[in-house]
Design a protein around this motif. Structure first.
Motif, mmCIF file in Angstrom:
data_model
loop_
_atom_site.group_PDB
_atom_site.id
_atom_site.type_symbol
_atom_site.label_atom_id
_atom_site.label_comp_id
_atom_site.label_asym_id
_atom_site.label_seq_id
_atom_site.Cartn_x
_atom_site.Cartn_y
_atom_site.Cartn_z
ATOM 1 N N PRO A 373 26.063 12.268 -20.778
ATOM 2 C CA PRO A 373 26.984 12.930 -19.841
ATOM 3 C C PRO A 373 28.271 13.337 -20.552
ATOM 4 O O PRO A 373 28.748 12.630 -21.436
ATOM 5 C CB PRO A 373 27.251 11.848 -18.785
ATOM 6 N N GLY A 374 28.785 14.471 -20.158
ATOM 7 C CA GLY A 374 30.046 14.948 -20.755
ATOM 8 C C GLY A 374 29.814 15.886 -21.924
ATOM 9 O O GLY A 374 30.751 16.530 -22.389
ATOM 10 N N THR A 375 28.574 15.970 -22.422
ATOM 11 C CA THR A 375 28.321 16.861 -23.565
ATOM 12 C C THR A 375 27.883 18.241 -23.065
ATOM 13 O O THR A 375 27.322 18.369 -21.966
ATOM 14 C CB THR A 375 27.202 16.303 -24.469
ATOM 15 N N PRO A 376 28.084 19.285 -23.908
ATOM 16 C CA PRO A 376 27.597 20.616 -23.535
ATOM 17 C C PRO A 376 26.074 20.615 -23.317
ATOM 18 O O PRO A 376 25.560 21.328 -22.475
ATOM 19 C CB PRO A 376 27.970 21.481 -24.744
ATOM 20 N N LEU A 377 25.361 19.766 -24.084
ATOM 21 C CA LEU A 377 23.901 19.698 -23.918
ATOM 22 C C LEU A 377 23.542 19.229 -22.507
ATOM 23 O O LEU A 377 22.653 19.782 -21.854
ATOM 24 C CB LEU A 377 23.304 18.726 -24.949
ATOM 25 N N TYR A 378 24.248 18.221 -22.028
ATOM 26 C CA TYR A 378 23.974 17.704 -20.684
ATOM 27 C C TYR A 378 24.200 18.802 -19.638
ATOM 28 O O TYR A 378 23.351 19.026 -18.764
ATOM 29 C CB TYR A 378 24.882 16.498 -20.392
ATOM 30 N N SER A 379 25.320 19.507 -19.771
ATOM 31 C CA SER A 379 25.617 20.564 -18.774
ATOM 32 C C SER A 379 24.543 21.644 -18.829
ATOM 33 O O SER A 379 24.088 22.128 -17.790
ATOM 34 C CB SER A 379 26.964 21.223 -19.061
ATOM 35 N N ARG A 380 24.121 22.014 -20.048
ATOM 36 C CA ARG A 380 23.137 23.101 -20.155
ATOM 37 C C ARG A 380 21.787 22.676 -19.559
ATOM 38 O O ARG A 380 21.188 23.407 -18.764
ATOM 39 C CB ARG A 380 22.962 23.508 -21.633
#
Ligand code: SF4
Length: 457
Positions: A373-380
């Motif tokens: 959570p909190g990483t660009p990978l998680y958001s994507r």
């Protein structure tokens, strides 16, 4: 261990959640038979929490501070904890649900305030606040004292977030003396925070600091000296995201470090390989091993990995030359690969096996791509509807699949990963890697000696 000061007004307990986690039972069983498999994770899990012992030394004189490590919460006795005014818990995502249970138990046990910090609580402070009284968001150094003052005055706020970045020139000496030194096989010193590459999956380089920042050399050496007072000839792990971004700094630091006669380990990118002077200084100052995120043997996996630039993809053609140069200098390389990147299909497992062999790495680490959570990978992945289960933090272990891969099914990823682990960490492959390293290093040393004697003649 306890840090006693006069006129105590507040008892403060610092709790680090430790231990390796994995939900996949089959993989866990494999890990037990293949010791090299979880080695690095176990090492990380057995390091003390540098963040907590740094905060300990920022605590005012009117606090009595102690440091505790909890591996299994059910095996841990709360008996001594009821007289604490403040308990601060630092944890990783994979253990955060256990930390939440611990928060509730501590509150029921009479602890006045339970405070959480660390990467997970920083990315999801409102989630953490359902279980604890307050969250330290981001770097804790600038808000720790205020939190303790508010706890003493019974007016604790729900969130503490520094209004400016912390300058490492102001970093205090971590309270190493609080640690029960016997239980560790290495101690940590931080020289820098952040990494310019900002890989899409990398939580630590993104969540805590925007810019790469460095601790003054004198402070780093003072920390090493303090460790040497507690532990003669220690093994030090530099707890940096990416150590050698500023090579000029290290070229001044390493000759000084060499005088301390310590052994050390750190994480870096491949660029160290292209600086012979730095490699020599590293070896002479006791560098035993570096960990390098190679991530993938193929361009498909590397493309787009970083949110800034595409540096690793551009280095791929030089991976072999770089690893050979570092290892010929007598420094072992632990090469890390991530399985399940968007460019990976079912052929990736054989490619990683063959590539690790071709590079002649001393150590290899494989993990699943993991959206923290909190990483660009998680958001994507969330945007793309590819997260398998919302909030399944206990599966964010690096050894469990938490998302739908692009080039294969979850089952194919899991089966390929298991097979790769069996082959990479077989006794035969492990000894081959290690023998090869020793042989190549001896050869390189002989050739260095020949060159030196030739120059003398
Ligand atoms: S190179 Fe390493 S430390 Fe830097 S952002 Fe990527 S994974 Fe993180």
């Amino acid at each position: 261990m306890m840090k006693q000061k006069a006129q105590k007004q507040l008892r403060v307990g610092l709790i680090a959640m430790s231990g390796v986690r994995a939900c996949d039972r089959e993989l866990l069983a494999l890990g037990l038979t293949l010791p090299g498999f979880v080695e690095r994770s176990e090492t990380i899990a057995s390091l003390p929490s540098l963040g907590l012992i740094t905060l300990a030394s920022l605590s005012p004189d009117w606090c009595e501070v102690s440091y505790h490590e909890v591996d299994q919460i059910d095996d841990w006795s709360l008996d001594e904890m009821d007289s604490f005014d403040v308990i601060a818990i630092s944890t990783f995502t994979a253990q955060v649900k256990e930390a939440y249970v611990l928060c509730e138990r501590l509150k029921n046990h009479g602890v006045q305030y339970v405070v959480m910090g660390g990467l997970h609580a920083t990315s999801l402070p409102d989630e953490a606040l359902q279980f604890c009284d307050s969250v330290i968001v981001g770097e804790g150094e600038l808000v720790w004292k205020q939190m303790l003052v508010d706890a003493r005055d019974r007016c604790l706020k729900s969130k503490y977030r520094a209004s400016q970045p912390f300058d490492l020139a102001d970093a205090p000496m971590p309270a190493y003396e609080l640690l029960d030194i016997q239980r560790y096989n290495r101690l940590t010193v931080q020289t820098s925070r952040g990494c310019p590459f900002k890989c899409e999956f990398c939580a630590s380089s993104i969540l805590l600091t925007d810019k790469y920042k460095q601790k003054p050399m004198e402070k780093v050496l003072a920390e090493v000296d303090k460790i040497c007072e507690l532990w003669k000839r220690p093994f030090i792990e530099f707890a940096d995201d990416n150590s050698f971004v500023n090579r000029g700094y290290w070229k001044k630091l390493l000759p000084e470090l060499a005088k301390r006669k310590v052994k050390w380990f750190t994480e870096t990118d491949l660029s160290v390989a292209w600086d012979d002077e730095l490699l020599d200084l590293m070896r002479m100052s006791g560098c035993a091993e570096v960990l390098i995120g190679l991530e993938s043997p193929s361009i498909d996996g590397l493309n787009g990995l970083e949110t800034k630039g595409n540096w690793k993809a551009k280095q791929l053609g030089r991976y072999q030359e770089g690893i050979t140069k570092i290892q010929s200098a007598g420094i072992r390389v632990n090469g890390c690969f991530i399985l399940g990147l968007d460019g990976h299909d079912v052929g990736i497992f054989d490619r990683v096996l063959a590539f690790a062999d071709k590079l002649e790495l001393y150590d290899v680490q494989v993990t699943y791509l993991t959206p923290f959570p909190g990483t660009p990978l998680y958001s994507r992945l969330r945007r793309e509807g590819r997260l398998l289960e919302e909030n399944a933090w206990e599966r964010c272990t690096l050894f469990d699949i938490t998302y739908q891969p692009k080039g294969m099914s979850c089952e194919q990823l899991r089966a390929g990963f298991h097979q790769l682990v069996k082959e990479l960490y077989s006794e035969e492959n492990t000894s081959l890697r290690r023998d090869r390293f020793k042989h190549k290093y001896r050869q390189a040393s002989r050739s260095r000696l020949r060159n030196v004697s030739h120059l003398k003649v």
